[in-house]
Design an enzyme around this catalytic site. Structure first.
Site, PDB file in Angstrom:
ATOM      1  N   ASP A  65       0.755  -1.212  -0.109  1.00 15.90           N
ATOM      2  CA  ASP A  65       0.016  -0.086  -0.047  1.00 15.90           C
ATOM      3  C   ASP A  65       0.791   1.079   0.105  1.00 15.90           C
ATOM      4  O   ASP A  65       1.908   1.215   0.292  1.00 15.90           O
ATOM      5  CB  ASP A  65      -0.764  -0.055   1.162  1.00 15.90           C
ATOM      6  N   ASN A 134      -7.321  -2.570  14.324  1.00 20.45           N
ATOM      7  CA  ASN A 134      -8.719  -2.915  13.854  1.00 20.45           C
ATOM      8  C   ASN A 134      -9.127  -3.811  12.978  1.00 20.45           C
ATOM      9  O   ASN A 134     -10.062  -4.096  12.221  1.00 20.45           O
ATOM     10  CB  ASN A 134      -9.490  -1.430  13.413  1.00 20.45           C
ATOM     11  N   HIS A 136      -7.548  -4.575  10.087  1.00 22.13           N
ATOM     12  CA  HIS A 136      -7.173  -4.364   8.545  1.00 22.13           C
ATOM     13  C   HIS A 136      -5.946  -5.127   8.212  1.00 22.13           C
ATOM     14  O   HIS A 136      -5.213  -5.474   8.985  1.00 22.13           O
ATOM     15  CB  HIS A 136      -7.035  -2.713   8.245  1.00 22.13           C
ATOM     16  N   GLU A 141      -9.593  -1.632   5.445  1.00 20.40           N
ATOM     17  CA  GLU A 141     -10.297  -1.444   6.626  1.00 20.40           C
ATOM     18  C   GLU A 141     -11.708  -2.205   6.766  1.00 20.40           C
ATOM     19  O   GLU A 141     -12.363  -2.923   5.845  1.00 20.40           O
ATOM     20  CB  GLU A 141     -10.785  -0.037   6.503  1.00 20.40           C
TER      21      GLU A 141
HETATM   22  C1  F6R Z   1       1.612  -1.817   6.282  1.00 21.67           C
HETATM   23  C2  F6R Z   1       0.069  -2.347   6.046  1.00 21.67           C
HETATM   24  C3  F6R Z   1      -0.681  -2.299   7.431  1.00 21.67           C
HETATM   25  C4  F6R Z   1       0.194  -2.494   8.555  1.00 21.67           C
HETATM   26  C5  F6R Z   1      -0.525  -2.397   9.725  1.00 21.67           C
HETATM   27  C6  F6R Z   1      -0.071  -2.614  11.079  1.00 21.67           C
HETATM   28  O1  F6R Z   1       2.034  -2.032   4.715  1.00 21.67           O
HETATM   29  O2  F6R Z   1      -0.484  -2.615   5.190  1.00 21.67           O
HETATM   30  O3  F6R Z   1      -1.701  -3.058   7.324  1.00 21.67           O
HETATM   31  O4  F6R Z   1       0.660  -3.731   8.528  1.00 21.67           O
HETATM   32  O5  F6R Z   1      -1.191  -1.097  10.049  1.00 21.67           O
HETATM   33  O6  F6R Z   1       0.905  -1.452  11.215  1.00 21.67           O
HETATM   34  P1  F6R Z   1       2.022  -1.656  12.467  1.00 21.67           P
HETATM   35  O7  F6R Z   1       2.776  -2.800  11.969  1.00 21.67           O
HETATM   36  O8  F6R Z   1       2.703  -0.341  12.474  1.00 21.67           O
HETATM   37  O9  F6R Z   1       1.259  -1.848  13.811  1.00 21.67           O
END
Ligand code: F6R
Length: 250
Positions: A65, A134, A136, A141
């Site tokens: 992403d 959450n 995702h 989301e």
């Molecule tokens: C990042 C991504 C997100 C993260 C998620 C957890 O490329 O796609 O899904 O993996 O937000 O983020 P952290 O590891 O910072 O808690």
């Protein structure tokens, strides 16, 4: 689903890095799907220390992403993260490092182009995933459909709050381009890293086997080759879930 629980976040990263390093040197991984964020950093730190990780000269990196509105040169962009933390240590050149373009005039077209790129260079042999508090995955989301492809999404308030530390003094972008659930599910192997108590709820949902778009991570349980690596804190709700306490009979 294979589940591996480690004591620390560092060990979780090391476990996955070993797996990837062996896939890189055996030739099993030609296309590596990479997540950004805090959770996978121990993987990349560890990978950088393996000489064998450089073995494949044709290795392609595919990101999950990118924020809409951030140029690749912006240090807060996922493009910058992938370039510095993953591509440079593994010796992957920019032409084989693929991140959605967040700064162009037409984000929808950039999302479509990224989906086409994955189809061209893929399939992804191993996709690393983090998980949001959450539930995702990527930036899919709650409410994201199983059949979704790479597209522009609006970030939830919770995700923007979680990511606010990366944007000191300014607003977190409101939109992102993310691989869709279907795009992610096409990878041959999925490896989820979850660390810290804030991920315990999402981890328990993934392991529960109940699939719901309200917790997109639960879709992953339908993948034929899924590995979950969680540290003790993230696995904190698992014992209760896997072996529920039953009161002794009178
Ligand atoms: C990042 C991504 C997100 C993260 C998620 C957890 O490329 O796609 O899904 O993996 O937000 O983020 P952290 O590891 O910072 O808690």
């Amino acid at each position: 689903m294979r589940i591996r629980v480690t004591e620390t976040a560092r060990e979780a990263g090391q476990t996955i890095a070993l797996d990837i390093a062996s896939g890189l040197s055996s030739g099993a991984i030609r296309v590596l799907g990479v997540a950004t964020g805090a959770s996978p950093l121990p993987i990349y730190d560890e990978l950088a220390s393996f000489a064998g990780a450089r073995a494949r000269a044709d290795l392609e990196l595919v990101a999950l992403d990118e924020y809409v509105g951030l140029a690749a040169s912006d240090p807060r962009s996922f493009a910058a993260y992938v370039a510095e933390r993953i591509a440079a240590p593994l010796g992957v050149p920019p032409e084989r490092t693929h991140v959605p373009s967040g700064s162009g005039p037409d984000a929808d077209a950039a999302a479509d182009a990224f989906e086409a790129t994955i189809r061209r260079v893929g399939p992804v042999d191993l996709q690393i995933l983090g998980v949001g508090t959450n539930g995702h995955i990527g930036f899919n989301e709650p409410g994201s459909p199983r059949e979704s492809l790479t597209r522009v999404v609006t970030l939830s308030e919770r995700t923007r709050r979680d990511n606010a530390p990366y944007f000191p003094g300014v607003e977190v972008p409101t939109r992102a381009i993310t691989q869709g659930i279907d795009t992610i599910m096409r990878a041959k192997r999925l490896v989820v890293i979850a660390t810290g108590a804030r991920k315990a709820e999402a981890v328990a949902a993934l392991v529960s086997g109940v699939v719901t778009p309200e917790l997109p991570v639960t879709f992953l349980s339908q993948h034929p080759d899924l590995t979950l690596v969680a540290d003790a804190a993230a696995a904190g709700a698992l014992c209760r879930r896997l072996t529920p306490f039953s009161p002794p009979r009178a």
